[in-house]
Every structure is written in C-alpha cells, then in structure tokens.
Scaffold this active site. Structure first.
Site, short mmCIF file in Angstrom:
data_model
loop_
_atom_site.label_atom_id
_atom_site.label_comp_id
_atom_site.label_asym_id
_atom_site.label_seq_id
_atom_site.Cartn_x
_atom_site.Cartn_y
_atom_site.Cartn_z
N CYS A 138 0.83 -1.22 0.00
CA CYS A 138 0.00 0.00 0.00
C CYS A 138 0.86 1.26 0.00
O CYS A 138 0.63 2.17 -0.79
CB CYS A 138 -0.95 0.01 1.19
SG CYS A 138 -2.16 -1.32 1.15
N HIS A 139 1.83 1.33 0.91
CA HIS A 139 2.64 2.55 1.03
C HIS A 139 4.13 2.25 1.15
O HIS A 139 4.91 3.14 1.46
CB HIS A 139 2.16 3.39 2.21
CG HIS A 139 0.73 3.82 2.06
ND1 HIS A 139 -0.28 3.17 2.70
CD2 HIS A 139 0.17 4.79 1.31
CE1 HIS A 139 -1.44 3.74 2.36
NE2 HIS A 139 -1.19 4.72 1.52
N GLY A 140 4.53 0.99 0.95
CA GLY A 140 5.94 0.67 0.87
C GLY A 140 6.67 0.45 2.17
O GLY A 140 7.87 0.69 2.24
#
Length: 188
Positions: free
Chosen positions: A152-154
């Site tokens: 999703c956001h790393g």
C-alpha cells in the site's frame, strides 16, 4: 367503633399515614427508574462483543506442518495472523541488527517465546494504515529485509517483523500466545 361520619380529617394527627400525594410521587419516581433501566440495559448490552467475535477469542493452531522458512496466514479476531517458522539464517539476520538503529526497538527474543525462537507469530496488519503485508505466502514479495512488504505505502519489515523502512510507525503486533505442546500454539 367510629363510623365514617364521625371521623374527620382533623382526627388524624398531621405527619402520620400516607397521603395520596406521597403515594403518587413514589409511584412516579419508581416508574421513571424502571423506564431508565429498561432503556439503559439494551444500550449497554449492544457494546458487548458479538457472539462470532467471542467464539474467536482464542484459537489453536497446529504448526507441525509449517516447514522451516515457510509462513502461513490464518484469521484471528477477524484479522490476518502470520505464523512464520524462521530459519537459522533468518534468526541470525534478526539478531545481527543493532536494536538502537530500529524505529521501534525490539529484539527477536522480545518478540518470540524462550525456547521457541524459531516461531514468529504476528498480526498481519501493517501499523501504518492497516493493509495486509505480503511475505507470508509462497513467492510473495518479502521486501528489502526478507520479512514482510506492505504494498500500500511501501513499508518494509525484517525477518523479525520489525519496521525497517517506510511510513509504518511500529513493528507488526505480536498477540498473546502460548505453546500448548511442541506443535500446538494457542493464540489469545
């Protein structure tokens, strides 16, 4: 014996007996109290956990079929749960990381049970925004540190499920658990 005509209101001393007004006041307050309880009980009861959540308050998992280096996903309290059988190499990698360099400093020993360091049990929910990280399934991206990767956001987690890179503020949560035998673990 006095008849009705002989008893006058002045014959009863003041302050004695129950007056009609007192009875009405007591009845009204009692009725209001019963009404308040009748309204409050359902409101309080609806805050209790539902039956399906109570049924999953704890689960038992047989870990005997998880090969070294593999992980499984299961469900605990309607959330994903990761159980990973760490290899000696993964344990060594986790222990080699200086704890003071971590955003949420914890050793592998603090995240596992004594004598069972090869079993890492964590909730499968990223601490950033609640996505499910990859890395528990066969062939999934395990990120730069060989643990878990949240697409999703790393966020990147290491082999001990500790946050190493990305926006997640904390390590993957370790639930309460205990080994019932060498092959069965009770979570919750």
């Amino acid at each position: 014996m006095a008849t009705l005509e002989q008893v006058q209101p002045t014959d009863v001393p003041e302050g004695e007996g129950v007056r009609r007004r007192d009875f009405i006041n007591v009845a009204a307050v009692s009725f209001a109290g019963v009404g308040a309880v009748a309204v409050a009980l359902p409101l309080i009861n609806q805050m209790n956990p539902s039956a399906d959540v109570l049924a999953l308050a704890s689960i038992e998992v047989d870990v005997s079929k998880i090969a070294e280096g593999q992980a499984i996903k299961t469900i605990f309290r309607k959330q994903p749960l990761f159980i990973r059988h760490l290899t000696a190499k993964e344990i060594a990698e986790a222990n080699a990381v200086p704890v003071d360099s971590l955003r949420d400093p914890q050793t592998l020993a603090e995240r596992t049970k004594a004598g069972k360091e090869q079993w890492l049990i964590t909730m499968g929910v990223c601490t950033h925004l609640g996505c499910v990280p990859l890395g528990a399934g066969e062939g999934e991206n395990r990120g730069e540190f060989g643990g878990y990767f949240c697409p999703c956001h790393g966020s990147h987690y290491d082999t001990a499920a500790r946050i190493r890179k990305g926006p997640a503020p904390k390590n993957l949560q370790v639930p309460e658990y205990a080994f019932k035998s060498d092959t069965v673990v009770q979570i919750g």
